[in-house]
Write an enzyme that holds these catalytic residues in place. Structure first.
Site, PDB file in Angstrom:
ATOM      1  N   SER A   1      24.913   2.221  57.791  1.00  0.00           N
ATOM      2  CA  SER A   1      24.312   2.149  56.604  1.00  0.00           C
ATOM      3  C   SER A   1      24.432   3.325  55.632  1.00  0.00           C
ATOM      4  CB  SER A   1      22.758   1.850  56.694  1.00  0.00           C
ATOM      5  OG  SER A   1      22.113   2.813  57.362  1.00  0.00           O
TER       6      SER A   1
ATOM      7  N   LYS B   1      19.842  11.093  51.894  1.00  0.00           N
ATOM      8  CA  LYS B   1      19.941   9.687  52.030  1.00  0.00           C
ATOM      9  C   LYS B   1      18.764   9.044  51.127  1.00  0.00           C
ATOM     10  CE  LYS B   1      20.564   5.768  55.070  1.00  0.00           C
ATOM     11  NZ  LYS B   1      21.062   5.140  56.551  1.00  0.00           N
TER      12      LYS B   1
ATOM     13  N   SER C   1      24.801   4.165  62.336  1.00  0.00           N
ATOM     14  CA  SER C   1      24.791   4.580  60.914  1.00  0.00           C
ATOM     15  C   SER C   1      24.991   5.727  60.377  1.00  0.00           C
ATOM     16  CB  SER C   1      23.551   4.062  60.145  1.00  0.00           C
ATOM     17  OG  SER C   1      23.387   2.801  59.969  1.00  0.00           O
TER      18      SER C   1
HETATM   19  N1  GLN Z   1      24.966  -1.524  61.544  1.00  0.00           N
HETATM   20  C1  GLN Z   1      23.776  -1.462  62.430  1.00  0.00           C
HETATM   21  C2  GLN Z   1      22.711  -2.281  61.689  1.00  0.00           C
HETATM   22  O1  GLN Z   1      23.218  -2.998  60.598  1.00  0.00           O
HETATM   23  C3  GLN Z   1      23.049  -0.074  62.497  1.00  0.00           C
HETATM   24  C4  GLN Z   1      22.551   0.514  61.356  1.00  0.00           C
HETATM   25  C5  GLN Z   1      21.783   1.540  61.367  1.00  0.00           C
HETATM   26  O2  GLN Z   1      22.084   2.487  62.250  1.00  0.00           O
HETATM   27  N2  GLN Z   1      20.947   2.186  60.502  1.00  0.00           N
HETATM   28  O3  GLN Z   1      21.549  -2.427  62.036  1.00  0.00           O
END
Ligand code: GLN
Length: 484
Positions: free
Chosen positions: A151, A76, A175
């Site tokens: 994400s 990532k 995410s």
């Molecule tokens: N969807 C959640 C957010 O937007 C979690 C994102 C994540 O786990 N990085 O914060």
């Protein structure tokens, strides 16, 4: 080769069926053929990958190989990687070449695995659909009109389309588990503190945790063994022994006590998703697991509490991007204030700005007690709910997401509905627990995930429970037709 798991590829490398250079080249060719339509990679590190593969082949020949030696992995783009662009999906870091390796990258380097490239992601890991990336949205390999989740959407899409055998991700509120569910992968979020955050660009430091995307739980065990462990460079890294995660995979689950939280099967859960999860529960019953109805009474507070804590921490973490030290700087600033304002105004996208504004507000004097402190107290209640539940059961099961993948653009004008796609995953981060999502069927040809949650540092249990299910089902082996 690309249909194989890490375990199978490692056996092939060991037996000399193919070399790491051949394997790496195969994946590079696939990325070049297929990734235009998916956008799962931000950077392809072809030359470096082939050099690493060559060294891996030498190491294998010398009999000094680790299981992951020569295995290609996609990273990532949130993990700093020495000499390679590390953008975090943001224009702010579009010009940032990291001067050092994150602990996670270093661990894979030491194991001799090959970094194929850096995967696309929501900007600064904020999102549930991978639509906020500066580099454009990622598409779901199961249906390119749909989102892959976020994400870590690029990490998920790359493995789902078999453009990498495995990848890393980070999970702050879901995410890893949410995109794994939407892309038919095994997605593991370890306990907070299990994997070092050193060199992992911070979003919400008390929630962020690195983990993996793989086809199988068996592969997740191999990946976690490489990543887990104490790192003195991260003060929240925990000094807990790292068990051999592969050793307990084959324990049976007879008599395993599983809790089903009623709040995770309530309104808002798609009826077909609920059916697939029920089918998975039936499989576990056949394997001898016992099910109990439980309650996690503060579940309804998890999304609201998260959207105070996470933005508060992000507003502080992202203050370092000021146009002065590194990252994007606006053209011809008039004075220092103009430099700050325009660099941040032009460098950050709108979701990131929304979070910074909410966070700065919640932390400001007069509001700190009402919002931030309150959210921290709720967080404690949520963690206590799990502690109580784990007095009665060994693991908890639930759907990973309320619905299968939604359409690209569908939630553009409705951030709150987007935030609720993490309704079943967020509490796990607030409590710091480990969780995994495993494929458990399809709804309208889109994958569905089963979430399993375990007590602190019980990753071995989690992987064992997931692996047993994958011995009697083949959902995790399905791959999208277009990428075969
Ligand atoms: N969807 C959640 C957010 O937007 C979690 C994102 C994540 O786990 N990085 O914060």
């Amino acid at each position: 080769m690309h249909t194989k798991t890490i375990a199978q590829l490692a056996a092939g490398l060991k037996a000399g069926e193919f070399s790491s250079v051949e394997l790496t080249q195969h994946y590079i060719n696939r990325i070049q053929t297929f990734d235009n339509g998916l956008n799962s990679y931000i950077s392809l590190t072809e030359e470096r990958a082939l050099a690493q593969a060559k060294r891996a082949d030498e190491r294998i020949a010398a009999g000094k190989a680790h299981v992951l030696t020569g295995i290609p992995v996609a990273q990532k783009d949130i993990f700093c990687s020495d000499g390679v662009k590390t953008s975090c999906g943001s224009k702010m870091l579009d010009n940032f070449i990291a001067p050092y390796d994150a602990s996670v990258i270093e661990s894979f380097n030491n194991a001799g695995s090959v970094m194929l490239g850096k995967t696309n992601m929501d900007e600064f890991a904020m999102g549930s659909s991978n639509e906020t990336s500066f580099y454009g949205p990622v598409k779901n390999p199961w249906n390119v009109d749909c989102v892959p989740g976020g994400s870590s959407g690029g990490s998920a899409a790359s493995v789902a389309a078999r453009l990498a055998p495995a990848s890393t991700g980070t999970d702050t509120g879901g995410s890893i588990r949410q995109p794994a569910a939407l892309c038919n992968l095994t997605g593991l979020k370890p306990s907070y503190g299990r994997v070092s955050r050193y060199g992992m660009i911070a979003f919400a430091s008390s929630l962020d945790q690195a983990g993996t995307f793989t086809q199988t739980a068996e592969d997740a065990a191999l990946m976690l063994s490489v990543m887990a462990g104490l790192d003195v460079r991260d003060s929240t890294s925990i000094d807990e022994p790292v068990p051999d995660y592969s050793a307990s995979l084959n324990n049976d689950v007879k008599g395993l006590k599983v809790g089903l939280p009623k709040e995770y099967f309530a309104d808002g859960l798609d009826a077909d998703v609920a059916k697939r999860v029920d089918d998975a529960i039936s499989e576990y019953k056949k394997l001898g697991a016992e099910f109990f109805d439980i309650s996690l009474p503060n579940t309804h507070l998890s999304v609201p509490a998260y959207y105070i804590v996470a933005p508060a921490e992000c507003s502080s973490n992202l203050s370092r991007f000021d146009g002065v030290r590194f990252g994007y700087r606006c053209e011809e600033p008039k004075d220092l204030e103009d430099l700050y304002k325009r660099s941040r105004g032009e460098g950050f996208g709108s979701e990131v700005k929304r979070r910074i504004l909410v966070g700065a507000y919640a932390l400001s004097s007069g509001y700190y007690d009402a919002y931030y402190l309150k959210a921290q107290k709720i967080r404690r209640l949520i963690a206590n709910d799990f502690t109580e539940a784990f007095k009665q059961v060994d693991v908890i099961m639930s759907p990973t997401t309320p619905t299968p993948a939604f359409k690209v653009g569908e939630k553009d004008d409705d951030p709150i509905s987007m935030y609720y796609s993490d309704i079943y995953t967020i509490a796990v981060n607030l409590a710091g627990l480990p969780g995994i999502s495993v494929p458990c069927g399809f709804v309208n040809a889109l994958p569905v995930g089963l979430q399993i949650i375990a007590p602190y540092f019980a990753e071995a249990k989690l992987l064992n429970v997931a692996h047993q299910y994958q011995q009697v089902t083949d959902w995790h082996q399905q791959m999208p037709e277009t990428f075969k």
